[in-house]
Design a protein around this motif. Structure first.
Motif, mmCIF file in Angstrom:
data_model
loop_
_atom_site.group_PDB
_atom_site.id
_atom_site.type_symbol
_atom_site.label_atom_id
_atom_site.label_comp_id
_atom_site.label_asym_id
_atom_site.label_seq_id
_atom_site.Cartn_x
_atom_site.Cartn_y
_atom_site.Cartn_z
ATOM 1 N N PHE A 1 40.713 -20.498 50.551
ATOM 2 C CA PHE A 1 41.664 -20.121 49.507
ATOM 3 C C PHE A 1 41.898 -18.613 49.532
ATOM 4 O O PHE A 1 41.031 -17.848 49.957
ATOM 5 C CB PHE A 1 41.164 -20.540 48.119
ATOM 6 N N ASN B 1 36.302 -25.070 50.510
ATOM 7 C CA ASN B 1 36.543 -24.677 49.130
ATOM 8 C C ASN B 1 37.983 -24.184 49.014
ATOM 9 O O ASN B 1 38.325 -23.106 49.511
ATOM 10 C CB ASN B 1 35.563 -23.588 48.704
ATOM 11 N N VAL B 2 38.835 -24.988 48.376
ATOM 12 C CA VAL B 2 40.263 -24.681 48.290
ATOM 13 C C VAL B 2 40.669 -24.323 46.858
ATOM 14 O O VAL B 2 39.896 -24.517 45.915
ATOM 15 C CB VAL B 2 41.123 -25.882 48.778
ATOM 16 N N ALA B 3 41.893 -23.824 46.692
ATOM 17 C CA ALA B 3 42.433 -23.527 45.368
ATOM 18 C C ALA B 3 42.749 -24.832 44.647
ATOM 19 O O ALA B 3 42.887 -25.890 45.279
ATOM 20 C CB ALA B 3 43.690 -22.676 45.501
ATOM 21 N N GLU B 4 42.885 -24.748 43.325
ATOM 22 C CA GLU B 4 43.133 -25.940 42.514
ATOM 23 C C GLU B 4 44.344 -26.726 43.004
ATOM 24 O O GLU B 4 44.317 -27.955 43.072
ATOM 25 C CB GLU B 4 43.326 -25.543 41.050
ATOM 26 N N ALA C 1 43.522 -29.123 45.921
ATOM 27 C CA ALA C 1 42.341 -29.984 45.812
ATOM 28 C C ALA C 1 42.591 -31.403 46.299
ATOM 29 O O ALA C 1 41.707 -32.041 46.874
ATOM 30 C CB ALA C 1 41.837 -30.007 44.370
ATOM 31 N N SER D 1 37.557 -28.143 45.304
ATOM 32 C CA SER D 1 37.873 -26.887 44.643
ATOM 33 C C SER D 1 36.699 -26.602 43.725
ATOM 34 O O SER D 1 36.543 -27.242 42.687
ATOM 35 C CB SER D 1 39.171 -26.993 43.830
#
Length: 364
Positions: A108, A207-210, A213, A238
């Motif tokens: 992210f 681990n990504v941004a909302e 997700a 996320s």
């Protein structure tokens, strides 16, 4: 029987945020600076398994006891850790004690959260950590090899076997390949005793941004390709969302995830993937007091499975009444399964299957 996964990665990728969500506590400080997690934080989390509630309803159990998995939040690694940079020596010692590696990769963009390398590139970050682990393994083996070679020349059988095991691993590490690529299945147990970092199974957590997700993004797609090429697993989460979700009750959680287009939480996927990563399966015991899940490794025979409950069960093992999960549900419980001929009496050589409902007979 305890199994644990070490959560690793570069600083500021979301390791501690993920850990906090996993354990639904603030046990790990998630501050925005490197090395905020100096001592490893340990948390045990329940492994989600919808089979438990179905069994408990039929068995009219007073309570449900799920099996659990341990996660260890470990200080962030930086380039040069194998030479002691940052908290390198401590990081390597802590991860050496875990059974598997959950490698969190930052996928992210966020200008407010600094990246130690100055840009977002999860493949580079994965290679940085993998390289440091390989260098640490290489250093460890190169220190041990001369003594083993000397004893081997003197005819020591154990040392001869050790040299035969270590030399191809060292060659692989020099080529930039993890130790696991140079170990034959027959040598797995001997290799485990070497306590190498790159023999441990790996789960990549993107681990990504909302907003990403549910579908992932180009960064996580590249990680998926990397995982496939290595025969590793990957999960998209996320961590920021999961931190919020972990504080909600069941109904709120369901609605929140549905609004985001998610069937289940990323945490549940991480926990299940960690369970699979370690080659673990679950069997059940069902009674009026409780329905309980028990964790064993794939290939475990019935006496050893009984020993997970109590050592006396293993020592005095006679047999086990066995019903497959599907047969237990279809038959409406033990009596129905018995009437349908689905209850089996298994002996000491029986290899327990995932989902078996067992009742042990023993005599001490």
């Amino acid at each position: 029987m305890g199994f644990n996964c070490g959560i690793v990665g570069l600083p500021n990728v979301g390791k501690s945020t993920l850990f906090n969500a996993l354990t639904a506590t603030a046990a790990a400080q998630a501050a925005n600076y490197p090395f905020c997690t100096i001592e490893p934080n340990v948390g045990r989390v329940a492994v989600p398994d919808p089979r438990l509630s179905a069994l408990a309803r039929i068995g009219k159990s007073q309570k449900i006891v799920p099996t659990s998995l341990e996660f260890v939040d470990i200080a962030g690694l930086v380039r040069g850790a194998s030479r002691g940079e940052g908290l390198g020596n401590q990081f390597l010692a802590n991860i050496r004690e875990t059974d598997a590696i959950v490698h969190v990769l930052r996928c992210f963009e966020d200008s407010d959260i600094t990246h130690v390398e100055g840009s977002i590139d999860p493949i580079r970050d994965a290679e940085t950590v993998a390289t440091e682990l390989m260098l640490a393994d290489l250093d460890s083996l190169e220190k041990r090899l001369p003594a083993a070679q000397k004893k081997a020349k003197g005819g020591d059988k154990e040392s001869i076997a050790q040299v035969a095991l270590m030399e191809p691993i060292i060659a692989a590490l020099i080529e930039g390949k993890p130790a696991r690529t140079a170990i034959a299945p027959a040598d797995a147990e001997a290799a485990r005793r070497l306590q190498l970092l790159t023999t441990k199974p790996v789960l990549y957590v993107c681990n990504v941004a909302e907003a990403d997700a549910a579908t992932g993004n180009p960064y996580s797609a590249r990680v998926a390709e990397l995982a496939k090429s290595e025969g590793a697993a990957h999960v998209i989460v996320s961590a920021a969302i999961e931190a919020e979700v972990s504080q909600l009750d069941t109904e709120e959680r369901r609605e929140f995830l549905a609004d985001l287009g998610l069937a289940d939480s990323g945490l549940d996927r991480v926990i299940r993937a960690g369970h699979q990563l370690l080659g673990l399966i679950t069997y059940f015991t069902v009674g009026p007091k409780e329905t309980r899940a028990w964790t064993i490794t794939q290939g475990t025979r019935a006496p050893a499975a009984a020993g997970v409950i109590h050592g006396d069960f293993e020592r005095g093992f006679i047999a086990c009444e066995t019903i497959a999960y599907e047969d237990y549900i279809t038959g409406g419980g033990e009596a129905g399964a018995r009437e349908a001929g689905k209850l089996r009496i298994e002996g000491k050589e029986y290899v327990v299957k995932d989902g078996d409902v067992l009742l042990f007979r023993f005599n001490v």
